[in-house]
Design a protein around this motif. Structure first.
Motif, PDB file in Angstrom:
ATOM      1  N   TYR A  27      -0.666  50.167  30.025  1.00  0.00           N
ATOM      2  CA  TYR A  27      -0.070  51.409  29.554  1.00  0.00           C
ATOM      3  C   TYR A  27       0.211  52.391  30.691  1.00  0.00           C
ATOM      4  CZ  TYR A  27      -1.782  49.658  25.065  1.00  0.00           C
ATOM      5  OH  TYR A  27      -2.035  48.883  23.963  1.00  0.00           O
ATOM      6  N   ARG A  28      -0.059  51.972  31.912  1.00  0.00           N
ATOM      7  CA  ARG A  28       0.192  52.846  33.061  1.00  0.00           C
ATOM      8  C   ARG A  28       1.221  52.211  33.997  1.00  0.00           C
ATOM      9  NH1 ARG A  28      -1.461  55.455  29.893  1.00  0.00           N
ATOM     10  NH2 ARG A  28      -3.264  56.858  29.821  1.00  0.00           N
ATOM     11  N   SER A  29       0.799  51.206  34.746  1.00  0.00           N
ATOM     12  CA  SER A  29       1.715  50.590  35.713  1.00  0.00           C
ATOM     13  C   SER A  29       2.092  49.166  35.340  1.00  0.00           C
ATOM     14  CB  SER A  29       1.083  50.603  37.107  1.00  0.00           C
ATOM     15  OG  SER A  29      -0.170  49.950  37.096  1.00  0.00           O
ATOM     16  N   GLY A  30       1.555  48.652  34.235  1.00  0.00           N
ATOM     17  CA  GLY A  30       1.930  47.322  33.781  1.00  0.00           C
ATOM     18  C   GLY A  30       0.938  46.243  34.184  1.00  0.00           C
ATOM     19  N   ASP A  90       0.773  53.215  23.716  1.00  0.00           N
ATOM     20  CA  ASP A  90       1.238  54.598  23.835  1.00  0.00           C
ATOM     21  C   ASP A  90       2.763  54.663  23.929  1.00  0.00           C
ATOM     22  OD1 ASP A  90      -1.409  55.089  23.905  1.00  0.00           O
ATOM     23  OD2 ASP A  90      -1.519  55.581  26.035  1.00  0.00           O
ATOM     24  N   ASP A  92       4.573  56.295  25.883  1.00  0.00           N
ATOM     25  CA  ASP A  92       5.129  56.417  27.228  1.00  0.00           C
ATOM     26  C   ASP A  92       5.042  55.122  28.028  1.00  0.00           C
ATOM     27  OD1 ASP A  92       2.400  56.473  27.350  1.00  0.00           O
ATOM     28  OD2 ASP A  92       2.280  58.020  28.903  1.00  0.00           O
ATOM     29  N   LEU A  93       4.599  54.026  27.397  1.00  0.00           N
ATOM     30  CA  LEU A  93       4.497  52.777  28.149  1.00  0.00           C
ATOM     31  C   LEU A  93       5.851  52.080  28.215  1.00  0.00           C
ATOM     32  CD1 LEU A  93       4.601  49.918  26.333  1.00  0.00           C
ATOM     33  CD2 LEU A  93       2.450  50.778  25.497  1.00  0.00           C
ATOM     34  N   ASP A  94       5.991  51.212  29.196  1.00  0.00           N
ATOM     35  CA  ASP A  94       7.161  50.346  29.306  1.00  0.00           C
ATOM     36  C   ASP A  94       6.769  49.009  28.696  1.00  0.00           C
ATOM     37  OD1 ASP A  94       9.217  48.615  30.040  1.00  0.00           O
ATOM     38  OD2 ASP A  94       9.541  49.597  31.968  1.00  0.00           O
ATOM     39  N   SER A  98       4.040  45.320  29.476  1.00  0.00           N
ATOM     40  CA  SER A  98       2.792  45.052  28.758  1.00  0.00           C
ATOM     41  C   SER A  98       2.748  43.643  28.190  1.00  0.00           C
ATOM     42  CB  SER A  98       2.603  46.070  27.628  1.00  0.00           C
ATOM     43  OG  SER A  98       3.622  45.942  26.653  1.00  0.00           O
TER      44      SER A  98
END
Length: 355
Positions: A27-30, A90, A92-94, A98
Motif C-alpha cells: 500500500y506504499r511502494s508496492g 487503501d 491511494d494505493l496503486d 499490489s
C-alpha cells in the motif's frame, strides 16, 4: 542503522508472545521488493523521509524494501509467519503494484527459502495469482478475508464445494465436516502455532485434544465492545489471558476506517475521510465488565477510543456523549437520562377448522 543481528537481539525476550509480523508495503511502494537494497540506500531513504516534514509517512521505496527484508529475516529466524497485505486496500494505493506476483524475487531468493509468507485478503482481485504462488512456492500461503462479508462468502463457497463433493461421492459427510473445520480453524491454529490457551505449540505436535469435536475452548473470551458511526454494536474478541495481561493496560488496536463503516458494507462510507491508515486504541472500562448471560464462557466490556493514554479520539462515541452531557449540565443545568422502550407483539394461537 543497526545491523540486523543487533536489532534482533531484544526480540528474544518477546518472541514467545508474538505470533507473526505484518507488512503493508503493497500500500506504499508496492510488492516489487528490491532484494539487493543496501544499508546505505535505506539510510538515504530515511533521511529523505525525515526532512520531508510532518506528519511522517514512510513512502520511500528503498527504506520500505529494507524494512521489509529485515523484518522477513527476523520472522524467519524465529519461525514466525510474515503477513503481507496484497490486492485491494487503501484508496491511494496503486493496484498494479499490489499484485502478489511481484513477490517472485523474494520467493526465489534462497535467503528466504524457509520463510512462511501469508498473502492476506486472498490477494483479491489477484486471487488466481496468489493461488499460483501458493502452489509453486512452499513459503507462500493464502489467508482468506477476515471481514464479515468475506467470511460469509467464504463459507458459502466452501459449503458449495464440500456439498458437491459429498453428492459426487468424493467425500463422506463426516470427512466434509472435518475438512471445513480444517479450513476455517485448525489450519490457522496450527500454522500460527497457538493453542486454545494462547500458547505457542511445537510445529510438529498434534493439535490439542479439545480442538476435536466442536473446537470448544477452555479459556473464555472477552468481547471489547464499541458502537460504530452507523449505530451498530461491534467488538474485538480477545482471549481472557491476553485481556488481563495486555489489553487492560494498553488496550487493543482498531483501524480508523472501522468507525466509518456503513450498515450495508464492511468498508468506510464515501466521504467519511477515514481509512485503514492509522489506528485508535480500544481501552476497556472495567466498571462495565459483565459475564454474557447466554454464553457463560464469554465476557463483554465497553471501551473508550483513545489515540494515546488518557486522550480520547475525537470520534469516540462514549467521549462524545460525555462532552454533550457536560455542555447540557454546564450551560443549561440539565442532566441526561436514558431508558429503553421495548416494543413487542403478543400472538395468540388460533385453531381453524376447515369444513
Amino acid at each position: 542503522m543497526k545491523s540486523p543481528s543487533v536489532g534482533t537481539r531484544d526480540a528474544v525476550t518477546v518472541a514467545g508472545e508474538i505470533f507473526g509480523l505484518k507488512s503493508i508495503a503493497a500500500y506504499r511502494s508496492g510488492l516489487e521488493i528490491n532484494t539487493n537494497v543496501t544499508n546505505n540506500d535505506a539510510e538515504e531513504g530515511l533521511r529523505q523521509t525525515l526532512i520531508a516534514g510532518k506528519p511522517v509517512r514512510i513512502a520511500n521505496k528503498n527504506l520500505i524494501d529494507y524494512i521489509f527484508l529485515r523484518s522477513l529475516e527476523v520472522a524467519q529466524s524465529y519461525d514466525l509467519p510474515m503477513q503481507i497485505h496484497t490486492g485491494f486496500g487503501d484508496k491511494d494505493l496503486d493496484m498494479r503494484l499490489s499484485n502478489p506476483l511481484h513477490l517472485r524475487a523474494v520467493l526465489e531468493d534462497k535467503r528466504y527459502s524457509k520463510s512462511r509468507i501469508v498473502l492476506l485478503h486472498a490477494s483479491y482481485p489477484f486471487s488466481r495469482e496468489a493461488s499460483y504462488l501458493a502452489s509453486v512456492y512452499s513459503q507462500a500461503n493464502i489467508l482468506q478475508l477476515n471481514q464479515w462479508l468475506g467470511a460469509k462468502k467464504s463459507r458459502e463457497v466452501v459449503f458449495s464445494v464440500l456439498r458437491d463433493a459429498c453428492i459426487d461421492g468424493d467425500l463422506s459427510v463426516p470427512e466434509a465436516v472435518e475438512a471445513a473445520k480444517d479450513i476455517f480453524a485448525r489450519n490457522a491454529i496450527h500454522f500460527y502455532k497457538i493453542t486454545p490457551a494462547n500458547k505457542v505449540i511445537n510445529s510438529h505436535s498434534n493439535l490439542s485434544q479439545n480442538l476435536s469435536g466442536d473446537l470448544a475452548i477452555d479459556v473464555s473470551l472477552v468481547r471489547v465492545m464499541w458502537v460504530d458511526g452507523a449505530g451498530q454494536h461491534r467488538c474485538r474478541a480477545v482471549p481472557k489471558k491476553r485481556f488481563n495481561d495486555v489489553v487492560v493496560k494498553n488496550g487493543v488496536g482498531l483501524a480508523f476506517a472501522v468507525m466509518g463503516f456503513s450498515s450495508q458494507m464492511d468498508g468506510p462510507a464515501e466521504g467519511s475521510g477515514l481509512t485503514a491508515v492509522g489506528e485508535t486504541r480500544l481501552v476497556p472500562d472495567l466498571s462495565t465488565l459483565r459475564r454474557i448471560p447466554w454464553n457463560k464462557k464469554d465476557e463483554m466490556v465497553l471501551a473508550d477510543m483513545c489515540i494515546k493514554p488518557g486522550e480520547a479520539w475525537e470520534y469516540c462515541p462514549r467521549d462524545v456523549l460525555r462532552r454533550a452531557s457536560k455542555i447540557l449540565k454546564d450551560e443549561f443545568d440539565l442532566e441526561m437520562n436514558a431508558g429503553f422502550e421495548n416494543e413487542f407483539i403478543l400472538l395468540k394461537m388460533l385453531k381453524r377448522y376447515v369444513i
